[in-house]
Design an enzyme around this catalytic site. Structure first.
Site, PDB file in Angstrom:
ATOM      1  N   LYS A  31      22.413 -18.228  27.599  1.00  0.00           N
ATOM      2  CA  LYS A  31      23.381 -17.446  26.805  1.00  0.00           C
ATOM      3  C   LYS A  31      24.639 -17.179  27.632  1.00  0.00           C
ATOM      4  O   LYS A  31      25.762 -17.287  27.134  1.00  0.00           O
ATOM      5  CB  LYS A  31      22.755 -16.125  26.352  1.00  0.00           C
ATOM      6  CG  LYS A  31      21.621 -16.299  25.357  1.00  0.00           C
ATOM      7  CD  LYS A  31      22.111 -16.864  24.044  1.00  0.00           C
ATOM      8  CE  LYS A  31      21.005 -17.152  23.070  1.00  0.00           C
ATOM      9  NZ  LYS A  31      21.413 -17.954  21.925  1.00  0.00           N
ATOM     10  N   TYR A  54      16.377 -18.354  29.861  1.00  0.00           N
ATOM     11  CA  TYR A  54      16.892 -18.102  28.508  1.00  0.00           C
ATOM     12  C   TYR A  54      18.197 -17.302  28.582  1.00  0.00           C
ATOM     13  O   TYR A  54      19.214 -17.673  27.992  1.00  0.00           O
ATOM     14  CB  TYR A  54      15.860 -17.338  27.656  1.00  0.00           C
ATOM     15  CG  TYR A  54      16.472 -16.743  26.408  1.00  0.00           C
ATOM     16  CD1 TYR A  54      16.866 -17.559  25.360  1.00  0.00           C
ATOM     17  CD2 TYR A  54      16.699 -15.367  26.292  1.00  0.00           C
ATOM     18  CE1 TYR A  54      17.476 -17.030  24.216  1.00  0.00           C
ATOM     19  CE2 TYR A  54      17.301 -14.828  25.163  1.00  0.00           C
ATOM     20  CZ  TYR A  54      17.682 -15.659  24.131  1.00  0.00           C
ATOM     21  OH  TYR A  54      18.282 -15.124  23.011  1.00  0.00           O
ATOM     22  N   SER A  88      23.375 -12.496  23.447  1.00  0.00           N
ATOM     23  CA  SER A  88      22.311 -11.503  23.548  1.00  0.00           C
ATOM     24  C   SER A  88      22.652 -10.454  24.589  1.00  0.00           C
ATOM     25  O   SER A  88      23.345 -10.744  25.577  1.00  0.00           O
ATOM     26  CB  SER A  88      21.033 -12.244  23.954  1.00  0.00           C
ATOM     27  OG  SER A  88      20.067 -11.331  24.397  1.00  0.00           O
TER      28      SER A  88
HETATM   29  P1  NAD Z   1      14.547 -18.312  15.433  1.00  0.00           P
HETATM   30  O1  NAD Z   1      13.743 -19.098  16.408  1.00  0.00           O
HETATM   31  O2  NAD Z   1      13.851 -17.651  14.313  1.00  0.00           O
HETATM   32  O3  NAD Z   1      15.724 -19.212  14.840  1.00  0.00           O
HETATM   33  C1  NAD Z   1      16.323 -20.240  15.581  1.00  0.00           C
HETATM   34  C2  NAD Z   1      16.373 -21.455  14.693  1.00  0.00           C
HETATM   35  O4  NAD Z   1      16.989 -22.528  15.411  1.00  0.00           O
HETATM   36  C3  NAD Z   1      14.998 -21.942  14.259  1.00  0.00           C
HETATM   37  O5  NAD Z   1      14.991 -22.128  12.870  1.00  0.00           O
HETATM   38  C4  NAD Z   1      14.821 -23.261  15.001  1.00  0.00           C
HETATM   39  O6  NAD Z   1      14.037 -24.168  14.259  1.00  0.00           O
HETATM   40  C5  NAD Z   1      16.254 -23.721  15.166  1.00  0.00           C
HETATM   41  N1  NAD Z   1      16.498 -24.592  16.325  1.00  0.00           N
HETATM   42  C6  NAD Z   1      16.132 -24.389  17.615  1.00  0.00           C
HETATM   43  N2  NAD Z   1      16.548 -25.424  18.378  1.00  0.00           N
HETATM   44  C7  NAD Z   1      17.207 -26.269  17.547  1.00  0.00           C
HETATM   45  C8  NAD Z   1      17.872 -27.508  17.754  1.00  0.00           C
HETATM   46  N3  NAD Z   1      17.911 -28.096  18.952  1.00  0.00           N
HETATM   47  N4  NAD Z   1      18.442 -28.104  16.697  1.00  0.00           N
HETATM   48  C9  NAD Z   1      18.407 -27.561  15.458  1.00  0.00           C
HETATM   49  N5  NAD Z   1      17.775 -26.388  15.213  1.00  0.00           N
HETATM   50  C10 NAD Z   1      17.190 -25.745  16.254  1.00  0.00           C
HETATM   51  O7  NAD Z   1      15.380 -17.244  16.292  1.00  0.00           O
HETATM   52  P2  NAD Z   1      16.230 -15.998  15.802  1.00  0.00           P
HETATM   53  O8  NAD Z   1      15.531 -14.766  16.227  1.00  0.00           O
HETATM   54  O9  NAD Z   1      16.632 -16.176  14.404  1.00  0.00           O
HETATM   55  O10 NAD Z   1      17.486 -16.163  16.774  1.00  0.00           O
HETATM   56  C11 NAD Z   1      18.666 -16.832  16.385  1.00  0.00           C
HETATM   57  C12 NAD Z   1      19.624 -16.874  17.552  1.00  0.00           C
HETATM   58  O11 NAD Z   1      19.885 -15.543  17.986  1.00  0.00           O
HETATM   59  C13 NAD Z   1      19.081 -17.629  18.764  1.00  0.00           C
HETATM   60  O12 NAD Z   1      20.152 -18.320  19.368  1.00  0.00           O
HETATM   61  C14 NAD Z   1      18.612 -16.511  19.670  1.00  0.00           C
HETATM   62  O13 NAD Z   1      18.646 -16.875  21.025  1.00  0.00           O
HETATM   63  C15 NAD Z   1      19.641 -15.426  19.372  1.00  0.00           C
HETATM   64  N6  NAD Z   1      19.140 -14.073  19.664  1.00  0.00           N
HETATM   65  C16 NAD Z   1      17.966 -13.656  19.104  1.00  0.00           C
HETATM   66  C17 NAD Z   1      17.479 -12.390  19.409  1.00  0.00           C
HETATM   67  C18 NAD Z   1      16.160 -11.931  18.838  1.00  0.00           C
HETATM   68  O14 NAD Z   1      15.596 -10.980  19.374  1.00  0.00           O
HETATM   69  N7  NAD Z   1      15.640 -12.503  17.770  1.00  0.00           N
HETATM   70  C19 NAD Z   1      18.204 -11.559  20.268  1.00  0.00           C
HETATM   71  C20 NAD Z   1      19.410 -12.023  20.797  1.00  0.00           C
HETATM   72  C21 NAD Z   1      19.876 -13.291  20.488  1.00  0.00           C
END
Ligand code: NAD
Ligand code: UDP
Length: 353
Positions: A165, A161, A133
């Protein structure tokens, strides 16, 4: 030894594939011809998302429910399928919650990744694309190095958080050094928004959204009375915070390109940490205006005090991703807002039916 019934095709393991970015990535992986299996504990998602992905791609989605910290369950998946590479989305992502529950965040994100890497190692799986991120660039960096380049200083992030990362990025670098042929591509996402053009999959936050776009969409659909704009006195073109919003489908495509790159002869670890943004900064007020234009709805807002921990501006220099992956964002903020609106207005309760 893999059991006789192990599937012979090479699969991409998509951890967290039922989530917002994961579900969109499945669609793009499928159109690029990849076979994949989703591994998700559904702690922040629903299987309904996978059913809808299956409709879009017109194919069953292979799904194994489990937690990345559960070594046995992960081993079973690696024994059942021939996993060629991992796209690792699974993780907790709410900044505010991470301040209240740091141990849960470190356990889930950092420990979960360690377990995943150890199972990959056991099974000789050597390629991973990791969701990092822009939050790894700290407050001082975003003041002095805009637009942000990959070699701008990272670390000293303001919340657990962000630190998960940062730590995972470093763990992956160490693992890369220690393991012959291990390859990692780290994608630093800026602000993902929007939804698939079908309007059938999208972001479905639990409770009150923390992020701007779902809050705007819920205000436009009448679920929220008004949007609080956090700060009108920043040093930006209209005083409100500026971010690099990127359409989730563009972001999803960056993963497809990253998978191609990681398997190519051109792979070079020096160019394997990449900003994934548009390179454009847009203010909160610009996003509201664009949303009103495409939805034909009024988004009521009030300018309130700044949100703690927020920065004025954050946007990418995304030229390295273009050079290395041949990837660049294609969708503008009107398309981002139009697709968010289609998803929100067709599914006012998200995946809940
Ligand atoms: P999201 O919460 O929609 O998706 C994450 C998924 O991971 C969910 O389906 C959740 O059920 C699953 N999950 C969480 N912990 C778990 C575990 N211990 N075991 C198995 N499954 C698990 O989030 P997103 O927005 O799709 O983000 C995906 C990734 O991208 C994450 O790592 C997030 O930190 C990163 N990210 C997101 C953003 C954003 O703004 N959405 C920005 C930068 C980075
Ligand atoms: N923002 C806002 N009101 C909200 C949510 C967000 O004004 O209800 C602003 C926030 O201050 C920032 C921008 O919108 O300037 C993007 O915030 P978001 O939480 O979506 O992303 P991040 O701060 O993590 O970049």
């Amino acid at each position: 030894m893999k059991p006789a019934e192990a599937l012979k095709n090479a699969y991409i393991l998509v951890t967290g594939g039922a989530g917002y970015i994961g579900s969109h990535t499945l669609v793009e992986l499928s159109s690029a011809g990849y076979d994949f299996v989703v591994y998700d504990n559904l702690c922040n998602s629903s299987q309904e998302a996978l059913k809808r992905v299956s409709k879009i791609i017109n194919k069953d989605v292979k799904f194994e429910q489990g937690d990345i910290r559960d070594k046995k369950a992960l081993q079973n998946v690696f024994e059942k399928y021939n996993i060629d590479s991992v796209v690792h989305f699974a993780g907790l992502k709410a900044v505010g919650e991470s301040v209240i529950k740091p141990l849960e965040y470190y356990d889930n994100n950092v420990n979960g990744t360690l377990v995943l890497l150890s199972v990959m190692k056991e099974h000789n799986c050597k390629k991973i694309v990791f969701s990092s991120s822009a939050t790894v660039y700290n407050e001082v960096t975003t003041k002095n190095y805009i637009p942000l380049k990959e070699d701008s200083p990272t670390g000293a992030t303001t919340n657990p958080y962000g630190r998960t990362k940062q730590f995972i990025e470093e763990i992956l670098q160490d693992f890369y050094i220690s393991e012959l042929d291990f390859k990692v591509v780290t994608l630093r996402y800026f602000n993902p928004v929007g939804a698939h053009e079908s309007g059938t999959i999208g972001e479905d936050p639990n409770g009150v959204p923390n992020n701007l776009m779902p809050f705007i969409a819920q205000t436009a659909v009448g679920k929220r009375e008004y949007l609080s704009v956090f700060g009108g006195d920043y040093d930006t073109y209209d005083g409100t915070g500026v971010r690099d919003y990127i359409h989730v489908v563009d972001l999803a495509n960056a993963h497809v390109k990253a998978l191609k790159y990681i398997s190519s002869a051109n792979f070079n670890i020096k160019n394997a940490t990449l900003n994934i943004g548009t390179g454009q900064g847009n203010s909160v007020l610009s996003m509201i205006k664009a949303f009103e234009k495409v939805s034909n709805k009024k988004v009521l807002y009030k300018i309130v005090k700044r949100r703690e921990g927020d920065i004025a501006k954050c946007f990418a220099d995304a030229s390295l991703a273009k050079e290395v992956l041949g990837w660049q964002a294609t969708k503008n903020i009107e398309t981002m807002c139009k697709d968010s609106w289609k998803w929100q207005s067709n599914n006012p309760k998200g995946y809940e039916t």
